[in-house]
Design a protein around this motif. Sequence first.
Motif, short mmCIF file in Angstrom:
data_model
loop_
_atom_site.label_atom_id
_atom_site.label_comp_id
_atom_site.label_asym_id
_atom_site.label_seq_id
_atom_site.Cartn_x
_atom_site.Cartn_y
_atom_site.Cartn_z
N THR A 6 16.50 75.34 -0.36
CA THR A 6 17.20 74.00 -0.42
C THR A 6 18.01 74.79 -1.97
O THR A 6 17.68 75.16 -2.29
N ILE A 7 19.66 74.41 -1.44
CA ILE A 7 20.98 74.69 -2.58
C ILE A 7 20.87 73.49 -3.12
O ILE A 7 20.65 72.25 -3.02
N TYR A 8 20.97 73.66 -4.52
CA TYR A 8 20.44 73.08 -5.91
C TYR A 8 22.39 72.58 -5.94
O TYR A 8 23.12 73.89 -6.27
N HIS A 9 22.60 71.37 -5.50
CA HIS A 9 24.46 70.99 -5.88
C HIS A 9 24.54 70.16 -6.56
O HIS A 9 24.34 68.89 -6.70
N GLU A 10 24.91 70.08 -8.35
CA GLU A 10 24.91 68.71 -8.58
C GLU A 10 26.52 68.42 -8.88
O GLU A 10 27.84 69.54 -8.52
N ASN A 24 24.30 74.71 -11.48
CA ASN A 24 24.84 74.87 -9.79
C ASN A 24 24.36 76.15 -10.46
O ASN A 24 23.60 77.48 -9.23
N LEU A 25 24.12 76.97 -11.61
CA LEU A 25 24.11 78.59 -11.37
C LEU A 25 23.10 79.16 -11.32
O LEU A 25 22.42 80.26 -10.37
N PHE A 26 22.40 78.10 -11.86
CA PHE A 26 20.30 78.73 -12.09
C PHE A 26 19.13 78.29 -11.33
O PHE A 26 18.28 78.18 -11.62
N GLN A 27 20.83 76.85 -10.42
CA GLN A 27 20.16 75.93 -8.92
C GLN A 27 19.14 75.72 -9.90
O GLN A 27 17.80 75.45 -8.61
N THR A 28 18.81 74.96 -11.26
CA THR A 28 18.04 74.01 -11.38
C THR A 28 18.25 72.82 -12.10
O THR A 28 19.25 72.51 -13.09
N ARG A 29 17.72 71.32 -10.88
CA ARG A 29 18.33 70.31 -11.99
C ARG A 29 17.83 70.81 -13.91
O ARG A 29 16.79 71.00 -13.79
N GLN A 127 19.74 83.71 -0.27
CA GLN A 127 19.18 83.88 0.71
C GLN A 127 20.47 84.52 1.39
O GLN A 127 20.83 84.47 2.24
N GLY A 128 21.04 85.89 0.92
CA GLY A 128 22.22 86.42 1.63
C GLY A 128 23.60 86.50 1.52
O GLY A 128 24.14 87.08 1.79
N ASN A 129 23.93 85.17 1.75
CA ASN A 129 25.24 84.19 1.40
C ASN A 129 25.70 83.58 0.19
O ASN A 129 25.03 83.38 -1.03
N PHE A 130 27.54 84.39 -0.09
CA PHE A 130 27.43 83.72 -1.17
C PHE A 130 27.65 81.81 -0.96
O PHE A 130 28.99 81.69 0.79
N TYR A 131 28.35 80.91 -1.60
CA TYR A 131 28.43 79.57 -2.09
C TYR A 131 29.49 79.55 -2.80
O TYR A 131 28.76 79.61 -3.77
N ASN A 132 30.37 79.01 -2.31
CA ASN A 132 31.00 77.73 -3.57
C ASN A 132 30.07 76.20 -3.76
O ASN A 132 30.17 75.77 -2.85
N LEU A 133 30.29 76.54 -5.09
CA LEU A 133 29.21 75.55 -5.47
C LEU A 133 29.82 73.99 -6.04
O LEU A 133 28.85 73.95 -7.38
#
Length: 244
Positions: A6-10, A24-29, A127-133
């Motif tokens: 699951t991608i964390y996205h604030e 979002n960078l560290f993917q942790t609330r 997971q191997g892909n880059f995302y704009n968060l």
Amino acid sequence: MSSKQTIYHEKQVKELCALHALNNLFQTRGTYSKTELDAICSRLSPNVWINPHRSMLGLGNYDINVIMAALQKKGCEAVWFDKRKDPGCLDLSNICGFILNVPSDYKLGFVMLPLRRRHWITIRQIQGNFYNLDSKLEAPQLIGRSSDLIAYLKEQLDSKEKELFVVVSKEVEEKQLWMHQYSAQNNKQSSQNAGNTGAMVNDTQCDSPADSVSSLNYDYSNRDAECLKVTDVRTCIGVGENNA
């Protein structure tokens, strides 16, 4: 069979895009909180009535100094990327992620105000892909693989108003590993040749990683000049895990 991560996205709240970009960078609330960033502001400029590192009303709008200090608490460094250079020289295997700084319109409710603010956006690999968060997006935006990211960064950096910071672990920054070593060696050789012959160095080559924010004549009092660079988040998370 492993389940899909699951991608964390604030999402955007008030003027807290810098806080959202860090989490979002560290993917942790709760990797960082508003209270923690406000405390950093106070440490950077103690005993002042109006803190220059955040919004006058205390709603956020944190500057690059706050982001850099927050990253350093996790063993990371933010490196400014010279947009005159080709992003293809970046060694993505040693980079945690990126923080892109862009201009942004300011709204009060549904009313657009004639103010120009700066907005922080995280880009990182999951997971191997880059995302704009981007916290203003309804959901993470897929960019793609490495070649797609390089093309995306080139397009973004064509704008004079956008700046990029590369986030890396302290070790990567110290050893100058966030760009391909052949690029660094070629750049060093070109500089030596220029010194011997008086020739101009090709501006399309990569600068040394030593060309960071501290090397700029950077006006931190100008909130329209806020920018950030990012690199390998996975490395950074290994260095400093969230205790929240």
